[in-house]
Design a protein around this motif. Structure first.
Motif, mmCIF file in Angstrom:
data_model
loop_
_atom_site.group_PDB
_atom_site.id
_atom_site.type_symbol
_atom_site.label_atom_id
_atom_site.label_comp_id
_atom_site.label_asym_id
_atom_site.label_seq_id
_atom_site.Cartn_x
_atom_site.Cartn_y
_atom_site.Cartn_z
ATOM 1 N N ALA A 161 0.820 -1.209 0.000
ATOM 2 C CA ALA A 161 0.000 0.000 0.000
ATOM 3 C C ALA A 161 0.856 1.262 0.000
ATOM 4 O O ALA A 161 0.407 2.316 -0.470
ATOM 5 N N ALA A 162 2.079 1.164 0.509
ATOM 6 C CA ALA A 162 2.990 2.305 0.509
ATOM 7 C C ALA A 162 3.714 2.453 -0.821
ATOM 8 O O ALA A 162 4.638 3.267 -0.945
ATOM 9 N N GLY A 163 3.296 1.678 -1.797
ATOM 10 C CA GLY A 163 3.888 1.772 -3.124
ATOM 11 C C GLY A 163 5.191 1.023 -3.271
ATOM 12 O O GLY A 163 5.964 1.284 -4.194
ATOM 13 N N GLY A 164 5.441 0.090 -2.343
ATOM 14 C CA GLY A 164 6.672 -0.692 -2.406
ATOM 15 C C GLY A 164 7.899 0.074 -1.961
ATOM 16 O O GLY A 164 9.029 -0.388 -2.143
ATOM 17 N N THR A 165 7.698 1.254 -1.369
ATOM 18 C CA THR A 165 8.834 2.091 -0.962
ATOM 19 C C THR A 165 9.362 1.731 0.428
ATOM 20 O O THR A 165 10.408 2.231 0.830
ATOM 21 N N VAL A 166 8.616 0.895 1.159
ATOM 22 C CA VAL A 166 9.019 0.496 2.508
ATOM 23 C C VAL A 166 9.445 -0.966 2.472
ATOM 24 O O VAL A 166 8.692 -1.830 2.018
ATOM 25 N N SER A 167 10.637 -1.242 2.948
ATOM 26 C CA SER A 167 11.189 -2.591 2.907
ATOM 27 C C SER A 167 10.397 -3.547 3.806
ATOM 28 O O SER A 167 10.113 -3.229 4.971
ATOM 29 N N ILE A 168 10.040 -4.701 3.260
ATOM 30 C CA ILE A 168 9.342 -5.718 4.059
ATOM 31 C C ILE A 168 10.247 -6.212 5.184
ATOM 32 O O ILE A 168 9.797 -6.408 6.322
ATOM 33 N N ALA A 169 11.509 -6.412 4.890
ATOM 34 C CA ALA A 169 12.451 -6.870 5.911
ATOM 35 C C ALA A 169 12.552 -5.859 7.056
ATOM 36 O O ALA A 169 12.596 -6.230 8.235
ATOM 37 N N ALA A 170 12.572 -4.558 6.721
ATOM 38 C CA ALA A 170 12.624 -3.522 7.748
ATOM 39 C C ALA A 170 11.364 -3.541 8.601
ATOM 40 O O ALA A 170 11.417 -3.390 9.831
ATOM 41 N N LEU A 171 10.209 -3.753 7.964
ATOM 42 C CA LEU A 171 8.945 -3.835 8.705
ATOM 43 C C LEU A 171 8.927 -5.060 9.611
ATOM 44 O O LEU A 171 8.437 -4.990 10.745
ATOM 45 N N PHE A 172 9.431 -6.181 9.110
ATOM 46 C CA PHE A 172 9.505 -7.390 9.940
ATOM 47 C C PHE A 172 10.316 -7.117 11.207
ATOM 48 O O PHE A 172 9.890 -7.427 12.319
#
Length: 427
Positions: A161-172
């Motif tokens: 939803a953030a347009g792919g600009t936020v790293s999934i690994a960072a969110l994890f």
């Protein structure tokens, strides 16, 4: 007027009982017709919304969680938690929370967490002398950890939803400390209530039996090591870790534990495909809805409105928290992430809030919504398992809501809780 047409048609369709996903899609069509956009453009947005490589993580994590939930892993994680902390006063309530921590770190789903841990521990806690409503409240509140602790399906949705600009690994990684903080806060509350009401003290498990329990649980706990270790070491991506988790879960369930029948696998696959299909339809229609919102400049208008109210980011975050809490009680988590992220993220970025930090704020807010009536999915599951009315469980949840709101305030106003670990790891 155009925003009223889009949002109004969406709300009207929901009131009429149209499923949320289809309400989003139909509202997008209505909005496109109103602003005279070719419907082909809407169809293209629907297709491109689901045509993203990062989305492959969702079906794999859902399947891995389903295999683990039904293959005996939850029962073994509960037993392992009992070895660690089950011997203190109110120990079973602590076991419940710790088991949710373990299982959430494997399944990434609060619903799966509640269904798996609750089916084992709610009857056991009642048998040991705990009130059934308290046991249910502990189960559903503890399962909110799965929203934060990796691998969270909703973190993948937020990144999308953030347009792919936020790293999934960072969110994890950002979810680790807030998730553990939530578990610790709930555990302190359980210890207080256990002392106040004289809840039973558990028994110390003999060493030989404890070693056996730990040995069996290690196979399941290795899933966490595979998922997080692989991502952090750079050996594989989040998508690859999800697929490897499926293979590992299948191997452990069918060849190590051997509690699950081969004949039941087709039914499990069928349920998983149905779940993933619903999610993908929602993502596609939400992408079209977000596209029309952008053309109508709704995110820009919301940003202007909120910044006109105050230029203090702490005040803005407080207003957003209130908004998310209210909406979280009325809608499910996934559509809210897909709808609200494109609207609210520009606001908080303008205020200097890190997108990863804001992702954790959204997760905690909407996680609380999952256990809040009238549309609390996890609350419904817990009540169904315990065979209790929603109102009875909601009343028992009141002190747990207080604990969760304390965690929400800490996550909102102490950004280092979310950002320290990903920044330390260079994510």
């Amino acid at each position: 007027m155009d925003a009223f047409v889009l949002i109004g048609s969406f709300m009207l369709l929901m009131v009429l009982g149209v499923p949320i996903a289809f309400s989003l899609g139909l509202a997008a069509l209505v909005g496109a017709l109103y602003i005279d956009i070719p419907l082909d453009a809407v169809m293209i947005q629907i297709a491109s919304g689901v045509n993203k490589f990062s989305l492959l993580a969702i079906p794999f994590f859902v399947l891995a969680g389903a295999i683990m939930a039904e293959g005996g892993m939850a029962r073994r994680l509960v037993a392992f938690a009992g070895v660690l902390i089950g011997f203190v006063r109110g120990g079973l309530s602590l076991v419940n929370i710790l088991a949710s921590t373990f299982f959430g770190a494997i399944s990434g789903s609060s619903v799966a967490d509640t269904a798996s841990v609750g089916s084992v521990l709610i009857p056991e806690m009642e048998r040991k002398g705990y009130p059934r409503d308290f046991a249910t409240a502990v189960t559903v509140s503890g399962s909110v950890q799965a929203i934060l602790i990796p691998p969270s399906h909703n973190a993948v949705l937020y990144s999308l939803a953030a347009g792919g600009t936020v790293s999934i690994a960072a969110l994890f990684m950002a979810g680790v400390l807030p998730g553990l903080l939530m578990g610790l806060t709930l555990a302190v509350l359980c210890l207080y209530k256990a002392k106040k009401h004289g809840y039973p003290k558990g028994e110390v498990i003999p060493l030989k039996q404890a070693l056996k329990i730990c040995g069996e649980a290690m196979w399941g706990l290795m899933t966490m090591v595979i998922i997080l270790g692989g991502i952090l070491s750079g050996v594989f991506t989040a998508n690859e870790s999800a697929s490897i988790a499926v293979v590992w879960a299948f191997f452990v369930t069918m060849f190590i534990y051997r509690d699950y029948k081969w004949s039941d696998l087709p039914k499990l696959m069928h349920r998983t495909v149905k779940t993933v299909t619903i999610v993908m339809i929602l993502i596609g229609f939400a992408a079209a809805f977000g596209y029309i919102m952008t053309l109508m400049m709704i995110p820009l208008r919301v940003t202007s409105f909120l910044t006109a109210l105050s230029d203090n980011k702490y005040v803005i975050l407080a207003l957003i928290n209130v908004l998310l809490i209210v909406l979280g009680t009325l809608m499910d988590m996934s559509p809210l992430i897909l709808i609200l992220t494109p609207i609210l993220l520009p606001v908080v970025k303008m205020m200097g809030v890190d997108p990863v930090h804001f992702g954790m704020i959204m997760m905690v807010n909407l996680g609380i919504g999952l256990i809040t009536p009238p549309v609390g999915t996890v609350l419904f599951v817990g009540s169904a398992i315990a065979k209790l009315k929603i109102g009875v469980v909601s009343k028992a949840l009141m002190p747990f809501f207080v604990a969760l709101f304390v965690v929400l305030l800490m996550v909102t106003y102490l950004p280092w809780l979310s950002l320290w670990l990903p920044r330390t790891l260079g994510l």
